[in-house]
Design a protein around this motif. Structure first.
Motif, short mmCIF file in Angstrom:
data_model
loop_
_atom_site.label_atom_id
_atom_site.label_comp_id
_atom_site.label_asym_id
_atom_site.label_seq_id
_atom_site.Cartn_x
_atom_site.Cartn_y
_atom_site.Cartn_z
N ILE A 209 -7.30 -4.67 7.02
CA ILE A 209 -6.76 -3.61 6.07
C ILE A 209 -7.93 -2.78 5.88
O ILE A 209 -7.65 -1.62 5.34
CB ILE A 209 -6.06 -4.09 4.81
CG1 ILE A 209 -6.98 -5.10 4.21
CG2 ILE A 209 -4.56 -4.71 5.10
CD1 ILE A 209 -5.98 -5.52 2.79
N THR A 210 -9.12 -3.12 5.74
CA THR A 210 -10.14 -2.34 5.29
C THR A 210 -10.49 -1.20 6.39
O THR A 210 -11.21 -0.06 5.99
CB THR A 210 -11.60 -3.22 5.09
OG1 THR A 210 -11.90 -3.85 6.56
CG2 THR A 210 -11.44 -4.35 4.12
N GLN B 78 -0.20 -9.32 -3.18
CA GLN B 78 -1.37 -9.89 -2.33
C GLN B 78 -2.10 -11.00 -3.03
O GLN B 78 -3.01 -11.70 -2.41
CB GLN B 78 -2.61 -8.75 -2.46
CG GLN B 78 -2.32 -7.62 -1.66
CD GLN B 78 -3.67 -6.78 -1.36
OE1 GLN B 78 -4.77 -7.27 -1.25
NE2 GLN B 78 -3.59 -5.42 -2.00
N SER C 222 -7.36 -6.33 -3.63
CA SER C 222 -7.74 -5.38 -4.53
C SER C 222 -6.73 -4.25 -4.06
O SER C 222 -6.19 -4.30 -2.92
CB SER C 222 -9.03 -4.62 -4.46
OG SER C 222 -9.25 -3.90 -3.44
N VAL C 223 -6.46 -3.40 -5.06
CA VAL C 223 -5.24 -2.38 -4.60
C VAL C 223 -5.36 -1.19 -5.54
O VAL C 223 -6.24 -1.15 -6.46
CB VAL C 223 -3.79 -2.86 -5.22
CG1 VAL C 223 -3.71 -2.97 -6.57
CG2 VAL C 223 -2.75 -1.99 -4.58
N CYS C 224 -5.38 0.11 -4.96
CA CYS C 224 -5.71 1.19 -5.42
C CYS C 224 -4.13 1.93 -5.69
O CYS C 224 -3.45 2.35 -4.67
CB CYS C 224 -6.45 2.49 -4.86
SG CYS C 224 -6.58 3.81 -5.43
N THR D 64 -8.36 -0.03 8.77
CA THR D 64 -7.01 0.46 9.31
C THR D 64 -6.85 1.71 8.70
O THR D 64 -6.74 1.74 7.55
CB THR D 64 -5.88 -0.55 9.49
OG1 THR D 64 -6.51 -1.80 10.31
CG2 THR D 64 -4.64 0.07 10.19
N ARG E 173 -16.28 -10.30 1.27
CA ARG E 173 -16.43 -11.04 2.34
C ARG E 173 -17.79 -11.40 2.68
O ARG E 173 -18.17 -12.30 3.53
CB ARG E 173 -15.86 -10.08 3.70
CG ARG E 173 -14.44 -9.81 3.67
CD ARG E 173 -13.93 -9.38 4.77
NE ARG E 173 -12.58 -8.74 4.65
CZ ARG E 173 -11.97 -7.92 5.55
NH1 ARG E 173 -12.58 -7.80 6.74
NH2 ARG E 173 -10.98 -7.63 5.28
N GLY F 108 -0.81 2.97 4.19
CA GLY F 108 -2.37 3.17 3.59
C GLY F 108 -2.60 1.60 2.88
O GLY F 108 -2.05 1.39 2.10
N PRO F 109 -3.72 1.23 3.68
CA PRO F 109 -3.78 -0.20 2.86
C PRO F 109 -3.94 -0.36 1.51
O PRO F 109 -4.91 0.35 0.87
CB PRO F 109 -5.16 -0.53 3.90
CG PRO F 109 -5.26 0.52 5.12
CD PRO F 109 -4.56 1.65 4.46
N ARG F 110 -3.15 -1.34 0.91
CA ARG F 110 -3.44 -1.63 -0.63
C ARG F 110 -3.02 -0.57 -1.29
O ARG F 110 -3.66 -0.51 -2.31
CB ARG F 110 -4.67 -2.38 -0.55
CG ARG F 110 -4.89 -3.58 -0.01
CD ARG F 110 -6.43 -3.85 0.34
NE ARG F 110 -6.85 -3.12 1.15
CZ ARG F 110 -8.01 -2.09 0.58
NH1 ARG F 110 -8.52 -2.58 -0.34
NH2 ARG F 110 -8.61 -1.55 1.51
N VAL F 111 -2.53 0.55 -0.72
CA VAL F 111 -2.47 1.82 -1.56
C VAL F 111 -0.83 1.81 -1.98
O VAL F 111 -0.21 2.27 -0.84
CB VAL F 111 -3.20 3.00 -1.07
CG1 VAL F 111 -2.92 4.21 -2.04
CG2 VAL F 111 -4.69 2.83 -0.97
N HIS G 64 -16.31 -0.02 9.28
CA HIS G 64 -14.89 -0.39 8.93
C HIS G 64 -14.56 0.95 8.22
O HIS G 64 -13.42 1.42 8.45
CB HIS G 64 -14.91 -1.41 8.09
CG HIS G 64 -14.95 -2.90 8.84
ND1 HIS G 64 -13.95 -3.64 8.82
CD2 HIS G 64 -15.95 -3.48 9.54
CE1 HIS G 64 -13.99 -4.48 9.51
NE2 HIS G 64 -15.34 -4.50 10.09
N THR H 244 -5.13 8.87 2.81
CA THR H 244 -4.82 7.41 3.26
C THR H 244 -3.94 6.93 2.13
O THR H 244 -3.45 5.79 2.15
CB THR H 244 -6.10 6.56 2.78
OG1 THR H 244 -6.55 6.67 1.29
CG2 THR H 244 -7.29 6.82 3.76
N THR H 245 -3.53 7.84 1.27
CA THR H 245 -2.42 7.41 0.14
C THR H 245 -1.12 8.20 0.31
O THR H 245 -0.05 7.84 -0.63
CB THR H 245 -2.90 7.46 -1.09
OG1 THR H 245 -3.34 8.84 -1.57
CG2 THR H 245 -4.05 6.44 -1.39
N ARG I 236 -11.45 -0.61 -0.15
CA ARG I 236 -11.86 -1.03 1.09
C ARG I 236 -13.45 -1.35 1.05
O ARG I 236 -13.57 -2.41 1.63
CB ARG I 236 -11.78 0.19 2.07
CG ARG I 236 -10.38 0.46 2.41
CD ARG I 236 -10.40 1.80 3.09
NE ARG I 236 -9.12 2.38 3.65
CZ ARG I 236 -8.29 2.21 4.61
NH1 ARG I 236 -8.70 1.51 5.59
NH2 ARG I 236 -7.06 2.80 4.59
#
Lengths: 143, 432
Positions: free
Chosen positions: A52-53, B341, B316-318, A55, B101, A6-9, B139, B420-421, B94
């Protein structure tokens, strides 16, 4: 738990699985001088995730993609931002469900194929009428 | 109100927010919800906090209690979801990363909205707005609208127009709308629709004969200041195109606490940011305690300086916290999840924390004092070791340890998977 993709999670307290592995193939009996430069672990996130945004990781249920080496229970890495092409393995929205198929774009039309003779092809009038949720880039097959 | 031509090349502000954010995040993983009336419920499945357009069309209002709607849900085809803050936090992270960007200047304003500094002529700005909208949809799979204007207040207003008038196609640029159209739209909008003007102020404005936004634009700012406040005068000036609302750094809203700061000198090392995040973790903890709240989900972010010509980054991170907490140690540890990161050498100019899934402290038994005592006996590392070997939730202290027990105080009967987590809650795709 397995790889946290899970991207960045990150589940607080859980650590990313990293694989400790020598960076070069070593000929048996001959120690490689490159070993001296070993400086880290392979980060699967870095290698398997381009963006990562966009995926996501999904899990397959069913056997219709067996011919592509994608089995029931396998996880797929899906990039939602990729443009689907002829031959892409796509996650398409069919009757409100996320469905995995092989996309064929031919002069005679657009076809969603299973990789298992048990399942018939699905013809789509035009690519614009098909909602492609994402394009699978990797299969995490259970061996 | 009219803009001189030179304004067009001045930096402008884009306000981007996700349409019906919670509902859109649910739909991104469950296409069967598309086109159906959908609401997301508050903590404890209390009342509707987000409504899809179809649910609005049924006359459902924000705050309608679920027990009143439930009996008619079947007849309406209404779907209700419990709030799923881990999913929303990840989708938010995300979206914010993508927005970063597109602009070197990004202010995360809430879980689903941000201000961006943008530059260019009318054509370029409209084009940028459309690109942002398309990129986020492609995305992340959620729809956004974009409002672009010389001030924050006008950018928010334009976003509202972009949402409500299909003719704008989801992107509205203030300077590209003719003065006549602007005036007629402003005359149709009541003052309470403006950012920062709530019910009580509306009534006081109405007493002065100010009913529409156009009335407010034409009001004398000095009179407004004397009768109301400097804040209200700023709103009037902003509506006239003079930027005067600076970057906000701390907000507590209905369901989130945002804590961010710009640094006086850039921080260029991981160690430096570790220190910053530790301080923020403690300050955020103090804010939560002051409001009698605990958080279950934390988002940490950092941004490089927009005003320097070097590489930009918006990590960033959750993080899903192991339990609802306001504990400074836990919050700090969670905030440090951003560090992998962060790259040494980049010039970070800003960092922040966003805490969501807030709930009153009273709901939670006091676990922390016990935990500290156990830590001294080395039980903490043992628990971690067992969790690592047998999976999270296999062992723990009291209620905190059991996976299903984590949310025992919280009724979330209709929560969708945390797609997603959580590895065991991934979206399922049908191979049939």
């Amino acid at each position: 738990m397995g790889v946290v993709i899970g991207p960045r999670v990150i589940d607080a307290g859980a650590s990313l699985l990293s694989v400790l592995i020598a960076p070069v193939a070593v000929a048996a009996g001959f120690p490689s001088p490159a070993q001296d430069y070993f400086d880290g672990r392979i980060d699967l996130n870095a290698h398997l995730i381009k963006d990562i945004t966009s995926t996501f990781v999904v899990r397959v249920t069913g056997d219709s993609m067996e011919g592509a080496g994608i089995s029931d229970g396998d996880e797929l890495i899906v990039n939602r931002a990729l443009e689907p092409k002829d031959g892409s393995v796509v996650i398409a929205v069919l009757d409100g469900e996320l469905t995995i198929k092989r996309l064929r774009i031919t002069p005679s039309g657009v076809v969603l194929q299973a990789e298992n003779p048990k399942y018939p092809d699905i013809r789509v009038p035009a690519l614009s009428e098909l909602t492609v949720w994402g394009v699978a880039t990797r299969c995490l097959h259970h061996v | 109100m009219p803009k001189p031509a030179v304004m067009r090349q001045m930096p402008q502000i884009a306000h981007v927010d996700v349409n019906c954010f919670y509902a859109s995040a649910e739909r991104a993983f469950d296409p069967s919800l598309e086109g159906r009336p959908l609401i997301v419920l508050s903590n404890n499945d209390g009342c509707a906090v987000t409504r899809s357009p179809e649910a609005k069309a049924l006359g459902i209002k924000t705050g309608d209690p679920w027990f009143k709607l439930a009996p008619r849900a079947k007849e309406w085809g209404l779907v209700a979801k419990s709030s799923n803050y881990e999913l929303y936090g990840d989708i938010s992270a995300r979206v914010m990363e993508l927005l970063g960007r597109h602009s070197a200047w990004l202010e995360v304003y809430s879980i689903d909205e941000a201000f961006l500094g943008v530059k260019g002529d009318a054509e370029q700005l409209l084009d940028l707005g459309r690109r942002i909208k398309e990129t986020v949809r492609r995305h992340v799979g959620v729809p956004v609208c974009v409002g672009i204007a010389p001030t924050k207040t006008l950018a928010k207003l334009c976003n509202k127009w972009a949402k409500n008038n299909p003719a704008f196609g989801g992107v509205c640029h203030w300077d590209s709308v003719s003065a006549a159209v602007r005036e007629s739209l402003l005359a149709r909008l009541s003052v309470e629709e403006i950012w920062g003007i709530a019910g009580r102020l509306t009534r006081r404005l109405n007493v002065l004969g100010i009913f529409t936004v156009l009335d407010l634009v034409n009001a004398d700012p000095v009179v407004i200041r004397d009768k109301f406040s400097v804040v209200m005068m700023r709103t009037v000036l902003e509506l006239r195109g003079t930027p005067c609302i600076p970057m906000e750094e701390e907000r507590i809203g209905r369901d989130q606490l945002i804590f961010s700061r710009s640094f006086s000198t850039p921080v260029a090392t991981v160690e430096g940011l570790r220190q910053v995040l530790s301080i923020y973790g403690q300050q955020a903890s103090a804010r939560l305690s002051k409001h009698g709240l605990q958080a279950k989900v934390l988002t940490a972010f950092a941004a490089t300086s927009p005003f320097r010509h070097h590489e930009q980054a918006y990590p960033s991170v959750c993080v899903s916290l192991p339990m609802p907490t306001a504990d400074p140690l836990l919050l700090t540890k969670a905030a440090h999840a951003l560090l992998p990161q962060v790259r040494d050498g980049l010039q970070y100019a800003k960092a922040g924390l966003m805490l969501t899934d807030l709930r009153p402290t009273a709901n939670q038994p006091p676990l922390e004092p016990f935990e500290n005592r156990h830590e001294e006996r080395g039980i903490g590392p043992l628990l971690e070791d067992v969790s690592r070997r047998f999976g999270r939730g296999s062992i723990g202290l009291g209620h905190a340890g059991i996976r299903t027990g984590l949310d025992w105080t919280m009724k979330r009967g209709m929560q969708s998977p945390r797609y997603t987590t959580h590895w065991d809650e991934l979206p399922l795709v049908k191979a049939a």
